[in-house]
Design a protein around this motif. Structure first.
Motif, PDB file in Angstrom:
ATOM      1  N   ASP A  59     -62.536  43.884  21.619  1.00 24.38           N
ATOM      2  CA  ASP A  59     -63.857  44.475  21.829  1.00 24.38           C
ATOM      3  C   ASP A  59     -63.792  45.927  22.281  1.00 24.38           C
ATOM      4  OD1 ASP A  59     -65.126  42.078  21.240  1.00 24.38           O
ATOM      5  OD2 ASP A  59     -65.051  41.382  23.311  1.00 24.38           O
ATOM      6  N   GLY A  60     -62.592  46.437  22.562  1.00 22.87           N
ATOM      7  CA  GLY A  60     -62.455  47.778  23.121  1.00 22.87           C
ATOM      8  C   GLY A  60     -63.084  48.853  22.250  1.00 22.87           C
ATOM      9  N   LYS A  61     -63.540  49.910  22.894  1.00 18.97           N
ATOM     10  CA  LYS A  61     -64.235  50.987  22.189  1.00 18.97           C
ATOM     11  C   LYS A  61     -63.385  51.564  21.066  1.00 18.97           C
ATOM     12  CE  LYS A  61     -67.105  55.020  23.228  1.00 18.97           C
ATOM     13  NZ  LYS A  61     -67.609  55.912  24.312  1.00 18.97           N
ATOM     14  N   ILE A 110     -45.856  29.230  26.898  1.00 17.96           N
ATOM     15  CA  ILE A 110     -45.351  28.651  28.146  1.00 17.96           C
ATOM     16  C   ILE A 110     -46.198  29.005  29.363  1.00 17.96           C
ATOM     17  CG2 ILE A 110     -42.991  28.623  27.266  1.00 17.96           C
ATOM     18  CD1 ILE A 110     -42.397  31.024  29.111  1.00 17.96           C
ATOM     19  N   ALA A 111     -47.054  30.032  29.260  1.00 20.00           N
ATOM     20  CA  ALA A 111     -47.840  30.459  30.417  1.00 20.00           C
ATOM     21  C   ALA A 111     -49.010  29.511  30.667  1.00 20.00           C
ATOM     22  CB  ALA A 111     -48.349  31.884  30.215  1.00 20.00           C
ATOM     23  N   ASP A 112     -49.401  29.415  31.940  1.00 26.72           N
ATOM     24  CA  ASP A 112     -50.534  28.572  32.334  1.00 26.72           C
ATOM     25  C   ASP A 112     -51.817  29.377  32.493  1.00 26.72           C
ATOM     26  OD1 ASP A 112     -49.128  25.903  32.935  1.00 26.72           O
ATOM     27  OD2 ASP A 112     -47.926  27.349  34.063  1.00 26.72           O
ATOM     28  N   ILE A 113     -51.677  30.662  32.825  1.00 29.78           N
ATOM     29  CA  ILE A 113     -52.831  31.534  33.047  1.00 29.78           C
ATOM     30  C   ILE A 113     -52.550  32.892  32.414  1.00 29.78           C
ATOM     31  CG2 ILE A 113     -54.300  32.673  34.771  1.00 29.78           C
ATOM     32  CD1 ILE A 113     -53.477  30.502  36.749  1.00 29.78           C
ATOM     33  N   TYR A 114     -53.563  33.445  31.762  1.00 28.21           N
ATOM     34  CA  TYR A 114     -53.470  34.801  31.217  1.00 28.21           C
ATOM     35  C   TYR A 114     -54.143  35.762  32.188  1.00 28.21           C
ATOM     36  CZ  TYR A 114     -54.139  38.776  28.031  1.00 28.21           C
ATOM     37  OH  TYR A 114     -54.126  40.018  27.448  1.00 28.21           O
ATOM     38  N   LEU A 115     -53.431  36.829  32.555  1.00 26.57           N
ATOM     39  CA  LEU A 115     -53.979  37.883  33.404  1.00 26.57           C
ATOM     40  C   LEU A 115     -53.889  39.192  32.631  1.00 26.57           C
ATOM     41  CD1 LEU A 115     -54.956  39.130  36.087  1.00 26.57           C
ATOM     42  CD2 LEU A 115     -52.558  39.171  36.831  1.00 26.57           C
ATOM     43  N   GLY A 116     -55.024  39.848  32.430  1.00 22.34           N
ATOM     44  CA  GLY A 116     -55.005  41.077  31.655  1.00 22.34           C
ATOM     45  C   GLY A 116     -56.199  41.952  31.936  1.00 22.34           C
ATOM     46  N   ASP A 117     -56.476  42.863  30.993  1.00 20.32           N
ATOM     47  CA  ASP A 117     -57.627  43.755  31.160  1.00 20.32           C
ATOM     48  C   ASP A 117     -58.395  43.909  29.849  1.00 20.32           C
ATOM     49  OD1 ASP A 117     -55.651  45.717  30.050  1.00 20.32           O
ATOM     50  OD2 ASP A 117     -54.950  45.798  32.124  1.00 20.32           O
ATOM     51  N   VAL A 118     -57.862  44.652  28.865  1.00 21.25           N
ATOM     52  CA  VAL A 118     -58.664  44.917  27.664  1.00 21.25           C
ATOM     53  C   VAL A 118     -57.909  44.702  26.354  1.00 21.25           C
ATOM     54  CG1 VAL A 118     -60.207  46.530  28.842  1.00 21.25           C
ATOM     55  CG2 VAL A 118     -58.114  47.392  27.779  1.00 21.25           C
ATOM     56  N   SER A 119     -56.792  44.035  26.376  1.00 18.59           N
ATOM     57  CA  SER A 119     -56.024  43.835  25.148  1.00 18.59           C
ATOM     58  C   SER A 119     -56.721  42.855  24.211  1.00 18.59           C
ATOM     59  CB  SER A 119     -54.630  43.300  25.490  1.00 18.59           C
ATOM     60  OG  SER A 119     -53.933  42.934  24.320  1.00 18.59           O
TER      61      SER A 119
END
Length: 340
Positions: free
Chosen positions: A94-96, A237-246
């Motif tokens: 969705d990034g500009k 393998i990850a349980d939680i996604y932590l991010g910003d605008v990818s």
């Protein structure tokens, strides 16, 4: 699909080379593969220089497919004219920057999701494109080509957080807050963390990256450039996604697991068309909030599960592992009608 025309791949990514070469061998494809990833790094990530040094190849081409912005202008600067240039893009975020006006320079633009088609229409982009092709999201096909295999990055059974910040300094959480984020998670002693920023962090902002210091810990795994960053291995393998605008935010929907977003720049995100994906999880503005949301994601019922499922169906529809074939057939038929 066809054997009339030569296919050439000109690659500039070190990490992508690790996927492309085996794929060509695996399918015994008749492809002229030219790897310029090391040269790309030496030339300070300059697409104009890459084009300049590969003029002979590009001039022989009738059609050029690229996921990079600004290529039509770079071709003209090098007096390479009369080519049919197609923008393939590499995500459906969705990034500009996903709605850059340089899209109008391309002879054709791939639109890889129903969501992005609707966004193009809402923003009056669709009618200003020279041509476009609606396609399915091809990247998920990779998950069908290979049997399930899970990495073993940690010697414990703690939940795993995939921290996947963007490369753009103006909107990424990495440069400003990554140290505090990682330290807070490690100090909690409740989680493992895979620190896997966008590949362009290492390519374009290497010296900014090495200024940051992260503690040594068996619960921290750092990856700046490997095949696992781009082939879904960490998402598996990850349980939680932590991010910003990818745009990886939308790819994470395939795995149906919680996500949290870190707001490092005091973004007023509600009703902002460039931050729609932040409706899919909790938003943290500091390490204390982040730890609260992490605990909730693991220990309390997932309040975002329904909207994630609905969004996945809206964005991607049915995922069957055959999107690449359909896209290649659609592209071939389109080009046969248009130019070749």
């Amino acid at each position: 699909i066809q054997n009339e025309y030569e296919v050439c791949i000109l690659n500039t990514g070190l990490d992508m080379n690790k996927i492309i070469k085996p794929e060509i061998s695996r399918h015994n494809a008749n492809i002229n593969y030219i790897n310029r990833s090391v040269l790309f790094m030496v030339l300070n990530k300059s697409y104009p220089n890459i084009i300049k040094l590969n003029k002979s190849i590009l001039r022989k081409s009738d059609v050029i497919l690229t996921a990079s912005y600004g290529i039509p202008r770079d071709l003209l600067k090098n007096n390479i004219r009369g080519k049919f240039v197609i923008f393939t893009r590499h995500g459906t975020g969705d990034g500009k920057f996903s709605f850059n006006k340089s899209l109008f320079e391309y002879d054709c633009v791939f639109i890889p999701s129903k969501k992005m088609y609707d966004q193009f229409r809402e923003m009056s982009i669709l009618d200003n494109l020279k041509n476009y092709l609606q396609i399915d999201y091809c990247k998920f096909d990779y998950l069908f080509y290979y049997p399930e295999k899970n990495l073993k990055n940690f010697n414990n059974n703690l939940p795993i957080i995939l921290y996947n910040p963007h490369y753009n300094k103006k909107i990424s959480s990495f440069y400003k807050d990554a140290e505090n984020i990682v330290n807070a998670i490690l100090e909690s002693k409740k989680y493992n963390i895979i620190l896997s920023p966008h590949p362009l962090v290492n390519k374009w902002h290497f010296f900014d990256r090495i200024k940051l210091h992260f503690p040594k810990s068996e619960r921290l795994y750092k990856d700046w450039s490997s095949i696992h960053k781009v082939n879904f291995d960490y998402m598996k393998i990850a349980d939680i996604y932590l991010g910003d605008v990818s745009s990886s935010i939308y790819e994470w929907l395939y795995f149906d697991k919680p996500m949290i977003f870190y707001n490092s720049h005091n973004i007023v995100w509600k009703n902002n068309p460039y931050y729609r994906f932040w409706n899919l999880g909790n938003i943290a503005a500091n390490p204390e909030e982040l730890l609260v949301y992490l605990d909730k994601s693991i220990n309390i019922s997932d309040s975002f599960a329904k909207i994630r499922k609905e969004t996945k169906e809206y964005v991607f529809g049915d995922i069957d592992g055959k999107a690449s074939y359909r896209t290649a057939a659609k592209l071939y038929n389109y080009l046969r009608e248009k130019i070749i």
